[in-house]
Structures are given as structure tokens and as C-alpha cells.
Design a protein around this motif. Structure first.
Motif, mmCIF file in Angstrom:
data_model
loop_
_atom_site.group_PDB
_atom_site.id
_atom_site.type_symbol
_atom_site.label_atom_id
_atom_site.label_comp_id
_atom_site.label_asym_id
_atom_site.label_seq_id
_atom_site.Cartn_x
_atom_site.Cartn_y
_atom_site.Cartn_z
ATOM 1 N N LEU A 24 45.845 44.306 41.304
ATOM 2 C CA LEU A 24 45.474 43.173 40.445
ATOM 3 C C LEU A 24 44.169 43.476 39.730
ATOM 4 C CD1 LEU A 24 46.064 39.955 42.615
ATOM 5 C CD2 LEU A 24 47.517 40.870 40.804
ATOM 6 N N VAL A 25 44.177 43.354 38.393
ATOM 7 C CA VAL A 25 42.948 43.548 37.615
ATOM 8 C C VAL A 25 42.367 42.162 37.316
ATOM 9 C CG1 VAL A 25 41.902 44.562 35.562
ATOM 10 C CG2 VAL A 25 43.887 45.664 36.620
ATOM 11 N N ILE A 26 41.149 41.939 37.814
ATOM 12 C CA ILE A 26 40.522 40.615 37.727
ATOM 13 C C ILE A 26 39.294 40.681 36.819
ATOM 14 C CG2 ILE A 26 39.445 38.742 39.052
ATOM 15 C CD1 ILE A 26 40.982 40.009 41.528
ATOM 16 N N ALA A 27 39.316 39.904 35.727
ATOM 17 C CA ALA A 27 38.167 39.850 34.812
ATOM 18 C C ALA A 27 37.291 38.669 35.216
ATOM 19 C CB ALA A 27 38.651 39.661 33.382
ATOM 20 N N THR A 28 36.001 38.946 35.461
ATOM 21 C CA THR A 28 35.125 37.855 35.873
ATOM 22 C C THR A 28 33.720 38.008 35.307
ATOM 23 O OG1 THR A 28 34.523 36.442 37.733
ATOM 24 C CG2 THR A 28 34.379 38.814 38.105
ATOM 25 N N VAL A 29 32.921 36.965 35.505
ATOM 26 C CA VAL A 29 31.577 36.890 34.938
ATOM 27 C C VAL A 29 30.560 37.370 35.971
ATOM 28 C CG1 VAL A 29 31.264 34.455 35.589
ATOM 29 C CG2 VAL A 29 30.068 35.338 33.604
ATOM 30 N N ASN A 30 29.442 37.925 35.509
ATOM 31 C CA ASN A 30 28.498 38.578 36.433
ATOM 32 C C ASN A 30 27.477 37.613 37.033
ATOM 33 O OD1 ASN A 30 27.030 38.087 34.126
ATOM 34 N ND2 ASN A 30 25.932 40.025 34.147
ATOM 35 N N ASN A 31 27.938 36.466 37.554
ATOM 36 C CA ASN A 31 26.945 35.615 38.211
ATOM 37 C C ASN A 31 27.122 35.640 39.725
ATOM 38 O OD1 ASN A 31 28.789 33.670 38.989
ATOM 39 N ND2 ASN A 31 28.537 32.486 37.124
ATOM 40 N N GLY A 32 26.155 35.056 40.421
ATOM 41 C CA GLY A 32 26.062 35.192 41.873
ATOM 42 C C GLY A 32 27.310 34.821 42.648
ATOM 43 N N LYS A 39 32.642 40.764 46.972
ATOM 44 C CA LYS A 39 32.312 41.283 48.315
ATOM 45 C C LYS A 39 33.301 40.763 49.345
ATOM 46 C CE LYS A 39 27.302 41.498 47.544
ATOM 47 N NZ LYS A 39 26.114 40.660 47.728
ATOM 48 N N LEU A 40 33.669 39.481 49.216
ATOM 49 C CA LEU A 40 34.574 38.876 50.205
ATOM 50 C C LEU A 40 36.043 39.214 49.933
ATOM 51 C CD1 LEU A 40 32.830 35.391 50.560
ATOM 52 C CD2 LEU A 40 32.720 37.297 52.164
ATOM 53 N N GLY A 41 36.304 39.865 48.786
ATOM 54 C CA GLY A 41 37.679 40.259 48.441
ATOM 55 C C GLY A 41 38.326 41.148 49.482
ATOM 56 N N LYS A 42 37.497 41.875 50.239
ATOM 57 C CA LYS A 42 38.070 42.758 51.283
ATOM 58 C C LYS A 42 38.823 41.946 52.344
ATOM 59 C CE LYS A 42 33.801 43.177 54.073
ATOM 60 N NZ LYS A 42 32.897 42.290 53.310
ATOM 61 N N ASN A 43 38.419 40.696 52.551
ATOM 62 C CA ASN A 43 39.132 39.809 53.485
ATOM 63 C C ASN A 43 40.533 39.499 52.971
ATOM 64 O OD1 ASN A 43 36.950 38.721 55.601
ATOM 65 N ND2 ASN A 43 35.980 38.875 53.604
ATOM 66 N N PHE A 44 40.639 39.297 51.645
ATOM 67 C CA PHE A 44 41.950 39.036 51.034
ATOM 68 C C PHE A 44 42.832 40.281 51.150
ATOM 69 C CE2 PHE A 44 44.797 39.359 47.349
ATOM 70 C CZ PHE A 44 45.512 38.176 47.466
ATOM 71 N N GLU A 45 42.248 41.462 50.875
ATOM 72 C CA GLU A 45 43.018 42.714 50.946
ATOM 73 C C GLU A 45 43.488 42.989 52.372
ATOM 74 O OE1 GLU A 45 41.272 45.397 47.273
ATOM 75 O OE2 GLU A 45 40.113 45.337 49.116
ATOM 76 N N ALA A 46 42.659 42.644 53.351
ATOM 77 C CA ALA A 46 43.040 42.854 54.755
ATOM 78 C C ALA A 46 44.232 41.969 55.126
ATOM 79 C CB ALA A 46 41.851 42.561 55.665
ATOM 80 N N ALA A 47 44.240 40.736 54.593
ATOM 81 C CA ALA A 47 45.344 39.807 54.892
ATOM 82 C C ALA A 47 46.586 40.109 54.052
ATOM 83 C CB ALA A 47 44.887 38.374 54.648
ATOM 84 N N LEU A 53 42.676 44.931 44.846
ATOM 85 C CA LEU A 53 41.923 44.208 43.822
ATOM 86 C C LEU A 53 41.057 45.171 43.009
ATOM 87 C CD1 LEU A 53 40.671 41.176 45.987
ATOM 88 C CD2 LEU A 53 42.781 41.346 44.652
ATOM 89 N N LYS A 54 41.151 45.054 41.697
ATOM 90 C CA LYS A 54 40.299 45.869 40.823
ATOM 91 C C LYS A 54 39.483 44.912 39.951
ATOM 92 C CE LYS A 54 40.287 49.468 37.335
ATOM 93 N NZ LYS A 54 41.039 50.104 36.260
ATOM 94 N N GLN A 313 48.926 34.774 41.609
ATOM 95 C CA GLN A 313 48.864 33.378 42.074
ATOM 96 C C GLN A 313 48.331 33.318 43.503
ATOM 97 O OE1 GLN A 313 50.374 30.230 40.835
ATOM 98 N NE2 GLN A 313 51.622 30.866 39.117
ATOM 99 N N LYS A 314 48.755 34.278 44.306
ATOM 100 C CA LYS A 314 48.323 34.324 45.709
ATOM 101 C C LYS A 314 46.798 34.492 45.776
ATOM 102 C CE LYS A 314 51.005 36.298 49.087
ATOM 103 N NZ LYS A 314 51.545 37.348 49.978
ATOM 104 N N PHE A 315 46.264 35.383 44.914
ATOM 105 C CA PHE A 315 44.817 35.613 44.894
ATOM 106 C C PHE A 315 44.065 34.363 44.420
ATOM 107 C CE2 PHE A 315 40.905 36.513 42.641
ATOM 108 C CZ PHE A 315 40.165 37.067 43.677
#
Length: 434
Positions: A24-32, A39-47, A53-54, A313-315
Motif C-alpha cells: 500500500l502506497v500512503i500519501a501523507t502530510v509531514n506533521n507530528g 512509526k506505529l504502522g509496524k503494528n498494523f503490518e504485524a497483524a 506499507l510504503k 480500506q483495512k488500513f
């Protein structure tokens, strides 16, 4: 043996292809908040070991440009996009976004109604809020107490002006009030649209004719220019959110009306010299409470061009869930959770304890209605913007005029006249009226 090897190679390639299909390629904004999501995406990948996630992380302006180009040209570069309340209704209506399908566990009814409505078209949700905000009054209670002024929960602009005059003390480096002046449809015009709304104004009437020379616009902009000229910091025409945040944290602003998200920074003793002296109230009103405070969400959406809709959708469901908020709280504490999206966050005793501004923030969000934000009836959706493609160009042009009026380079009347001409030109060119 050769056949076995060929089959093994074929199966290997198929397995590789299956694996590649779920990146999955995710475009997002560079805020906190978004950097934390990565950083927490690894929890989603583990499940979900079948999904990788890219991340493509961009500055706000660049992000808007890239995702707009991609979705308009059906480029298919991104599977998940971070977009706002401005884009969602426009793109949803055009069929550019997938309708979000959620299950009972997700609990869509837990999403604050203002957020859900602002990200829906005809009752269908096209983006899920990652964090949301409104605007409110943040003020120095110690300075108000010193001059014997009590600010009510819902103050008027007259009360704000009165307090600004009493606490303005530039000799000692304190300005009565700080407000946005930097030009931009999402900069000074986000604030000024709410000021115009509460003065009884609107961007366009029901025939889509711009209303920039109407009495409410003249009253609101005249009031704003006078207020900042008399009780604001020098150079206000260059100030936006970040500049004022720095001034406030240094103890230089008596009052500030801006995004509710600021409350968590100015009340944090690690960042603010006046953390223990701040108090919160609703955004001030004038002629009407309608549209007095804005509404915004950074939200996650799935473009209709994505070939990986189920995984996307899952993400989106994961990143905007109650569980995600609890994960952030567990990892970084309740003061760090993304706010402004779910009723359950505000019902949490731990959150209320960590966030002194929680009640004021929720009240502001609940009171903002993008479908009914002006006293006269308006044809557009949005509180501090009109959700039409032409608004960006119009908002930028008007923002430059308002900044010039604030800097004293032009008069309020001349700035509004130039704004009206620019807005009419855009709207006629786009065929809204002749």
C-alpha cells in the motif's frame, strides 16, 4: 527435474506477485500525528503480514498538489491519501473516492457528527477522520484576572476587544491579541471567513454571486484591521499559526483565536512559558453564532483508481479506530493522542485529565456545521471555505488583498473591491453565472 524447477519458479513468481500486489502506497502530510502513524504502522503490518506499507510524506502544499494531480488524472500512484474537508465532498461527488465501508467493530457512530458530516456526501462517508479541529479562544487568564475581566464560555467580539485594550502592554512585550494575517486560503482566510460568518456574511449568495463588498464583509474586515493595528504585534500581516504559536509560548500574546490543536502546545510546560496561565473559551460571536468557529479534519481516503481497495480500506479502518487511539495513548500517553474525531476519546477520564482543553475543544467541534454555516442561505458546504474547485484560487487572491489591507498598503474598501472583481472573474469563467 526441469519440470519441477520450472513449476517451482512459476510458483515463486506467483507468490512474489501476490506479495507485491499488497504493497500500500500512503500519501501523507509531514506533521507530528502522521509521523507517529508511520512509526506505529509496524503494528498494523504485524497483524496483517500480507500487507506492506510504503509511505510518501510531503509538506502540506506539496501533498495537496501531488494528490490532486494524481486523482484528477487517475494516475493511481497512491492507495491511501491524506486529504481534508475541502477536497472530500468535491471528490466524493465526482466519484473519485471509494465509499468507506466499515464493520460494527469500527463503530462509525462513535465518530463526532460534525466530522462525519463534513467527510460525507449524501450520507455516504468518503474519508475517515485521523484528527480533527475547530477554532477557539485561548487567553491568558492571569492577565484577565489582573484587570478584573471575566471571559464567559461564549464571548462576543466586543468583549474580546475590551480585554485586548486592557491587557495590551507593548512596553513589557505583551500584545492584547494575536491573529493570523499571512495570506492564503487556509491561512488568514480560514480565520477571516469565520469572522465574516459571525458578522452575518457569506462567500457567495444562492446565485453563486460573490459577496465581498457586502456590509458584513466591510464590518468584519474593518474591525479586524483596527483590532490588530491597535492591540496586535507588529508585522501581523506575516503571521500564521506557527509564528503566533511561537509568540504565545514566549508569553507575548494576551489572546489568540485559532485551531483547537494549538491548545495542547500552549498548555505543555515543555513548550510554553505560560502553560499554567492559559484558559479556553469558544470562538467569539457577533451578529450570529453561525460559522463563528471553523471545522477541519485531516482524513484518510481511498481513491477509486486503487487496485488494492480491500487492503486500503483495512488500513484506513485501523488508523482511524478506537484501538489506534488507545495504542498511541499506551505508547506516548493520552496527551499525545490525535483528537477531534471520536466521542469515546472525550469520554475517557485519562484523556480529560491529560487535556485541560478537552471540553472546550469538543464543544467547538460539536457546534460547527459545514452544511449551515452562514446567516443568509448559502449554496456551498464548508465553514471557513466553500467546497468548490474554484475556491482555492479565489481564497488565495482575497487573502493577498486582506494581508495588504492589514499591512496598511491599501484601504479595506479597495481591498474588498479588488477581491470582488477577482472572485467574479473566476466564478464567471467557471460558468456559475453570466
Amino acid at each position: 527435474m526441469k519440470l519441477k524447477a520450472s513449476l517451482a519458479l512459476a510458483f515463486g513468481l506467483m507468490a512474489g506477485m501476490a506479495h507485491a500486489a499488497t504493497e500500500l502506497v500512503i500519501a501523507t502530510v509531514n506533521n507530528g500525528h502522521m509521523i507517529e502513524m508511520q512509526k506505529l504502522g509496524k503494528n498494523f503490518e504485524a497483524a496483517n503480514p500480507d500487507i506492506k506499507l510504503k509511505w510518501v510524506t510531503l509538506e502540506e502544499g506539496v501533498l495537496r498538489q501531488r494528490v490532486t494531480t494524481d486523482i484528477a488524472t487517475k494516475g493511481g500512484q497512491f492507495d491511501v491519501m491524506t486529504i481534508g474537508m475541502y477536497e472530500t465532498p468535491i471528490w466524493g461527488k465526482k466519484g473519485w473516492l471509494q465509499e468507506l465501508k466499515t464493520d460494527a467493530k469500527y463503530d462509525a457512530d462513535d465518530i463526532l457528527p460534525a466530522m462525519r458530516n463534513g467527510l460525507s456526501v449524501d450520507g455516504k462517508m468518503y474519508a475517515a477522520p485521523f484528527y480533527g479541529e475547530s477554532s477557539m479562544l485561548m487567553y491568558r487568564k492571569d492577565l484577565a484576572d489582573k484587570v478584573g475581566v471575566t471571559i464567559p464560555d461564549r464571548p462576543t467580539w466586543a468583549q474580546v476587544k475590551d480585554l485586548a485594550a486592557k491587557i495590551h502592554d507593548p512596553k513589557n512585550g505583551v500584545y492584547g491579541i494575536c491573529l493570523r494575517g499571512k495570506p492564503g486560503w487556509g491561512d488568514n482566510m480560514a480565520f477571516l471567513s469565520t469572522l465574516v460568518n459571525t458578522h452575518g456574511g457569506q462567500w457567495f449568495d444562492m446565485g453563486w454571486k460573490p459577496q465581498l463588498e457586502s456590509k458584513p464583509w466591510k464590518d468584519a474586515i474593518t474591525y479586524y484591521v483596527d483590532l490588530l493595528k491597535n492591540y496586535g504585534p507588529p508585522g501581523s500581516s506575516a503571521n500564521s499559526f506557527n509564528e503566533i504559536l511561537a509568540l504565545y509560548n514566549e508569553g507575548k500574546c494576551g489572546m489568540w483565536i485559532d485551531a483547537t490543536i494549538a491548545a495542547s502546545f500552549i498548555s505543555d510546560p515543555k513548550q510554553s512559558k505560560v502553560a499554567d496561565k492559559v484558559a479556553f473559551a469558544q470562538a467569539p460571536t457577533m451578529v450570529t453564532p453561525k460559522g463563528a468557529n471553523w471545522l477541519w479534519a485531516w482524513a484518510l481516503a481511498v481513491p477509486s483508481g486503487s487496485k488494492k481497495v480491500d487492503a486500503a480500506q483495512k488500513f484506513v479502518s485501523w488508523a482511524t479506530s478506537k484501538e489506534y487511539i488507545e495504542l498511541v495513548a499506551k505508547t506516548n500517553g493520552w496527551a499525545a493522542v490525535p483528537t477531534g474525531t471520536r466521542k469515546s476519546t472525550y469520554a475517557s477520564a485519562e484523556f480529560q485529565k491529560a487535556a485541560r482543553f478537552a471540553a472546550a475543544e469538543k464543544m467547538a467541534i460539536d457546534s460547527a456545521n459545514p452544511n449551515d454555516s452562514t446567516l443568509p442561505k448559502s449554496p456551498y458546504v464548508g465553514v471557513q471555505f466553500a467546497a468548490i474547485p474554484e475556491f482555492q484560487a479565489i481564497g488565495i487572491a482575497v487573502g493577498q488583498q486582506m494581508s495588504s489591507a492589514l499591512a496598511g498598503k491599501t484601504t479595506v474598501d479597495a481591498a474588498l473591491k479588488a477581491s470582488q472583481v477577482a472572485a467574479e472573474r473566476e466564478m464567471k469563467k467557471a460558468g456559475y453565472y453570466k
